[in-house]
Design a protein around this motif. Sequence first.
Motif, PDB file in Angstrom:
ATOM      1  N   VAL A  26       0.795  -1.279   0.024  1.00 29.86           N
ATOM      2  CA  VAL A  26      -0.012  -0.125   0.039  1.00 29.86           C
ATOM      3  C   VAL A  26       0.973   1.329  -0.060  1.00 29.86           C
ATOM      4  CG1 VAL A  26      -1.725  -1.276   1.120  1.00 29.86           C
ATOM      5  CG2 VAL A  26      -0.114   0.266   2.511  1.00 29.86           C
ATOM      6  N   PHE A  27       2.095   0.954   0.317  1.00 26.53           N
ATOM      7  CA  PHE A  27       3.009   2.440   0.157  1.00 26.53           C
ATOM      8  C   PHE A  27       4.067   2.273  -0.811  1.00 26.53           C
ATOM      9  CE2 PHE A  27       6.512   5.189   1.942  1.00 26.53           C
ATOM     10  CZ  PHE A  27       5.768   6.519   2.127  1.00 26.53           C
ATOM     11  N   LEU A  28       5.136   1.264  -0.610  1.00 31.61           N
ATOM     12  CA  LEU A  28       6.163   1.393  -1.562  1.00 31.61           C
ATOM     13  C   LEU A  28       5.838   0.880  -2.952  1.00 31.61           C
ATOM     14  CD1 LEU A  28       8.540  -0.539   0.778  1.00 31.61           C
ATOM     15  CD2 LEU A  28       8.462   1.746   0.244  1.00 31.61           C
ATOM     16  N   ALA A  29       4.816  -0.058  -3.262  1.00 29.62           N
ATOM     17  CA  ALA A  29       4.366  -0.423  -4.536  1.00 29.62           C
ATOM     18  C   ALA A  29       3.797   0.805  -5.387  1.00 29.62           C
ATOM     19  CB  ALA A  29       3.478  -1.599  -4.540  1.00 29.62           C
ATOM     20  N   PRO A  30       2.861   1.721  -4.666  1.00 30.18           N
ATOM     21  CA  PRO A  30       2.351   2.837  -5.599  1.00 30.18           C
ATOM     22  C   PRO A  30       3.397   3.776  -5.838  1.00 30.18           C
ATOM     23  CG  PRO A  30       0.725   1.974  -3.775  1.00 30.18           C
ATOM     24  CD  PRO A  30       2.103   1.485  -3.397  1.00 30.18           C
ATOM     25  N   ILE A  31       4.278   3.989  -4.723  1.00 32.77           N
ATOM     26  CA  ILE A  31       5.146   4.999  -5.137  1.00 32.77           C
ATOM     27  C   ILE A  31       5.995   4.504  -6.314  1.00 32.77           C
ATOM     28  CG2 ILE A  31       7.275   6.024  -4.195  1.00 32.77           C
ATOM     29  CD1 ILE A  31       6.099   6.325  -1.601  1.00 32.77           C
ATOM     30  N   GLY A  32       6.551   3.335  -6.229  1.00 35.25           N
ATOM     31  CA  GLY A  32       7.509   2.694  -7.309  1.00 35.25           C
ATOM     32  C   GLY A  32       6.699   2.907  -8.752  1.00 35.25           C
ATOM     33  N   TYR A  33       5.491   2.534  -8.632  1.00 41.47           N
ATOM     34  CA  TYR A  33       4.529   2.562 -10.013  1.00 41.47           C
ATOM     35  C   TYR A  33       4.352   3.976 -10.475  1.00 41.47           C
ATOM     36  CZ  TYR A  33       0.745   1.919 -13.248  1.00 41.47           C
ATOM     37  OH  TYR A  33       0.091   2.020 -14.323  1.00 41.47           O
ATOM     38  N   ALA A  34       4.292   4.993  -9.334  1.00 41.88           N
ATOM     39  CA  ALA A  34       4.194   6.375 -10.005  1.00 41.88           C
ATOM     40  C   ALA A  34       5.605   6.629 -10.601  1.00 41.88           C
ATOM     41  CB  ALA A  34       3.727   7.103  -8.863  1.00 41.88           C
ATOM     42  N   PHE A  35       6.666   6.395  -9.696  1.00 40.94           N
ATOM     43  CA  PHE A  35       7.956   6.608 -10.294  1.00 40.94           C
ATOM     44  C   PHE A  35       8.310   6.198 -11.522  1.00 40.94           C
ATOM     45  CE2 PHE A  35      12.506   6.089 -10.272  1.00 40.94           C
ATOM     46  CZ  PHE A  35      12.997   7.458 -10.419  1.00 40.94           C
ATOM     47  N   GLY A  36       7.805   4.889 -11.936  1.00 37.61           N
ATOM     48  CA  GLY A  36       7.896   4.238 -13.220  1.00 37.61           C
ATOM     49  C   GLY A  36       7.102   5.152 -14.196  1.00 37.61           C
ATOM     50  N   LEU A  37       5.820   5.582 -13.984  1.00 38.41           N
ATOM     51  CA  LEU A  37       5.080   6.265 -14.830  1.00 38.41           C
ATOM     52  C   LEU A  37       5.837   7.367 -15.127  1.00 38.41           C
ATOM     53  CD1 LEU A  37       1.372   5.714 -13.711  1.00 38.41           C
ATOM     54  CD2 LEU A  37       2.242   4.591 -15.774  1.00 38.41           C
ATOM     55  N   SER A  38       6.377   8.213 -14.438  1.00 39.00           N
ATOM     56  CA  SER A  38       7.067   9.572 -14.459  1.00 39.00           C
ATOM     57  C   SER A  38       8.097   9.407 -15.747  1.00 39.00           C
ATOM     58  CB  SER A  38       7.523  10.069 -13.257  1.00 39.00           C
ATOM     59  OG  SER A  38       8.552   9.372 -12.707  1.00 39.00           O
ATOM     60  N   LEU A  39       8.816   8.318 -15.696  1.00 40.04           N
ATOM     61  CA  LEU A  39       9.997   8.314 -16.973  1.00 40.04           C
ATOM     62  C   LEU A  39       9.592   7.967 -18.161  1.00 40.04           C
ATOM     63  CD1 LEU A  39      12.159   5.901 -14.501  1.00 40.04           C
ATOM     64  CD2 LEU A  39      12.133   8.244 -14.709  1.00 40.04           C
ATOM     65  N   PHE A  40       8.107   7.797 -18.228  1.00 47.67           N
ATOM     66  CA  PHE A  40       7.573   7.683 -19.766  1.00 47.67           C
ATOM     67  C   PHE A  40       6.942   8.758 -20.333  1.00 47.67           C
ATOM     68  CE2 PHE A  40       9.016   3.388 -18.230  1.00 47.67           C
ATOM     69  CZ  PHE A  40       9.549   2.742 -19.233  1.00 47.67           C
ATOM     70  N   ARG A  41       6.563   8.666 -21.548  1.00 49.71           N
ATOM     71  CA  ARG A  41       5.704   9.765 -22.137  1.00 49.71           C
ATOM     72  C   ARG A  41       4.798   9.123 -23.202  1.00 49.71           C
ATOM     73  NH1 ARG A  41       8.821  14.858 -23.895  1.00 49.71           N
ATOM     74  NH2 ARG A  41       9.159  14.956 -21.660  1.00 49.71           N
ATOM     75  N   ASP A  42       3.707   9.520 -23.311  1.00 49.13           N
ATOM     76  CA  ASP A  42       2.795   9.146 -24.513  1.00 49.13           C
ATOM     77  C   ASP A  42       3.265   9.506 -25.756  1.00 49.13           C
ATOM     78  OD1 ASP A  42       1.148   7.638 -22.748  1.00 49.13           O
ATOM     79  OD2 ASP A  42      -0.097   9.347 -22.290  1.00 49.13           O
ATOM     80  N   GLN A  43       3.310   8.848 -26.914  1.00 49.35           N
ATOM     81  CA  GLN A  43       3.612   9.249 -28.134  1.00 49.35           C
ATOM     82  C   GLN A  43       2.189   9.447 -28.756  1.00 49.35           C
ATOM     83  OE1 GLN A  43       5.595   6.062 -29.844  1.00 49.35           O
ATOM     84  NE2 GLN A  43       7.545   7.095 -29.392  1.00 49.35           N
TER      85      GLN A  43
END
Length: 294
Positions: A26-43
């Motif tokens: 409930v804490f580490l996984a959401p943060i890790g997922y959000a950080f992973g999303l922040s490293l990408f961008r939609d084309q």
Amino acid sequence: MTSTRRLRHWRGWLFVAPFLLVFALVFLAPIGYAFGLSLFRDQAFFGGTTFVGADNYALVLADAKFWESFLRVLVFLAIQVPVMLLLALVAALAIDSARLHAAGFFRIVIFLPYAVPAVVATLMWGFMYGDHFGLAADLNRLFGTDAIKPLSGGWTLASIGNIVTWEFVGYNMLIFYSALKVVPTDLYEAAAIDGAGTMRTILSIKIPALRGALMIATIFSIIGSFQLFNEPNILRTLIPNVISTFYTPNMYAYNLSFAGQQYNYSATVAIVMGVLTAIIAYVVQLRGARKGLR
């Protein structure tokens, strides 16, 4: 390590394993997922996502809307939090004193707004704030004026601050009151023998005893201010021309994600805001700890 010590070591981990599992999910996984999303961008044209590294963070740091919303909640914090904590402190001192009759009743009354859901509280105050209906409109008609406009552009932030203060004064009052109840009575007796009056007792005994509680309440209030979302987001239905979609950082991230479908950039805004909040809270805690050592 002997077998007995090794067994004790694993027993300890078994006891904390349920907490660690829940904490990770409930804490580490959401943060890790959000950080992973922040490293990408939609084309936009080709579809899919592409790895951009820290480019999203550079965009956020240069985003005028983000900094406008951040400065707004910073102003909100600088004004609303001291007022709220001062009211909570006065209420706690009054209830703790032996001179206030029906202290239990007042304690419940002051704490009761905290039990009201934020959505309900905002709707209630929004109805009273309306200059075409509710309490503000009735007062304008009573005095034959239209000067009372709590939801006008210049008063919106103060009106939101009033709602938040009404909601959380009781919560902070309870923190202060609980800290006052553990102060040894010997200190009060010694102060009375030395001839200390009420104000001297408050300044020399009660306020120093509240230093830790004040620090906790301040940090909680700082975090809560940067998380400001419910009140402006609900009031926006009444004044959409005054409260924008990026009125606060949380509103900005929410609307980027759910209205703009910009999940990657929204995650970046959330990560940056979380880091800024942690830094400010840590600095306040560090300064409070240094003052406590003096």
